[in-house]
Design an enzyme around this catalytic site. Sequence first.
Site, PDB file in Angstrom:
ATOM      1  N   ASN A 111      14.475 -29.714   9.181  1.00  0.00           N
ATOM      2  CA  ASN A 111      13.016 -29.574   9.147  1.00  0.00           C
ATOM      3  C   ASN A 111      12.370 -30.519   8.144  1.00  0.00           C
ATOM      4  O   ASN A 111      11.203 -30.885   8.303  1.00  0.00           O
ATOM      5  CB  ASN A 111      12.638 -28.125   8.837  1.00  0.00           C
ATOM      6  CG  ASN A 111      12.912 -27.211  10.013  1.00  0.00           C
ATOM      7  OD1 ASN A 111      12.564 -27.504  11.148  1.00  0.00           O
ATOM      8  ND2 ASN A 111      13.566 -26.084   9.757  1.00  0.00           N
ATOM      9  N   ASP A 195      12.504 -26.704  24.446  1.00  0.00           N
ATOM     10  CA  ASP A 195      11.861 -27.533  23.421  1.00  0.00           C
ATOM     11  C   ASP A 195      12.694 -28.750  23.039  1.00  0.00           C
ATOM     12  O   ASP A 195      12.247 -29.600  22.274  1.00  0.00           O
ATOM     13  CB  ASP A 195      11.556 -26.702  22.171  1.00  0.00           C
ATOM     14  CG  ASP A 195      12.813 -26.106  21.547  1.00  0.00           C
ATOM     15  OD1 ASP A 195      13.930 -26.483  21.936  1.00  0.00           O
ATOM     16  OD2 ASP A 195      12.664 -25.238  20.663  1.00  0.00           O
TER      17      ASP A 195
END
Length: 220
Positions: A111, A195
């Site tokens: 992330n 996704d």
Amino acid sequence: MKLKPSDRTRRRLLAAVAAMACGMSSAAPSASAPQAPVVLVVGDSLSAEYGLARGQGWVALLQERLAKSMPQARVINASVSGDTTAGGRARLASLLKQHAPTVVVIELGGNDALRGLPLQGTRDNLQTMTRASQAAGAKVLLLGMQVPPNYGSAYGRDFAAVFPEVAKQNKAAWLPFLLAGIADAPDASSWFQADRIHPTAKAHPRMLENVWPLLQPLLR
């Protein structure tokens, strides 16, 4: 019968020796009893079963495997979807205090890259987490991550290099790529959810197989 002084002395010596022997025999088992392994996984959505039914993620599969070979072992999944290395660093101290792990698996950094955070910050956070875990008496396994080619070859190379650098500096174990055989497979799209970021349930056993050869020696 009245004992002579020499007899009384001899009996006292025998009693003392017997007491010492009992004390040694009762202390030996506790001194040699091995500590049950506690594996603390600090990760992001890749370890937090994002988009999966409970029990399908690689961490849950790890607990199932250990239940067969090491019934006393415990796995603590402290992973949070969306977490960064800064978030993991902020949470780690309380986790170490609460669970006293013997092994800490750090699965963070993806992330950071997705958000374009400075690599130096990612490196510093992983470094701090590794050293804090080791200072608490735990062994550390860093799970490396890679970014897609569209991030640029230079950035991808520098990001991937963060994990072995931290591992080498701290003599920690290191897995080059958690998603090896998945993200780089010829049919990679079939291993990911819609996704195209989070692996499907069928990918998690392979993720565990990537982790296991490096984790298993740390549990001995």
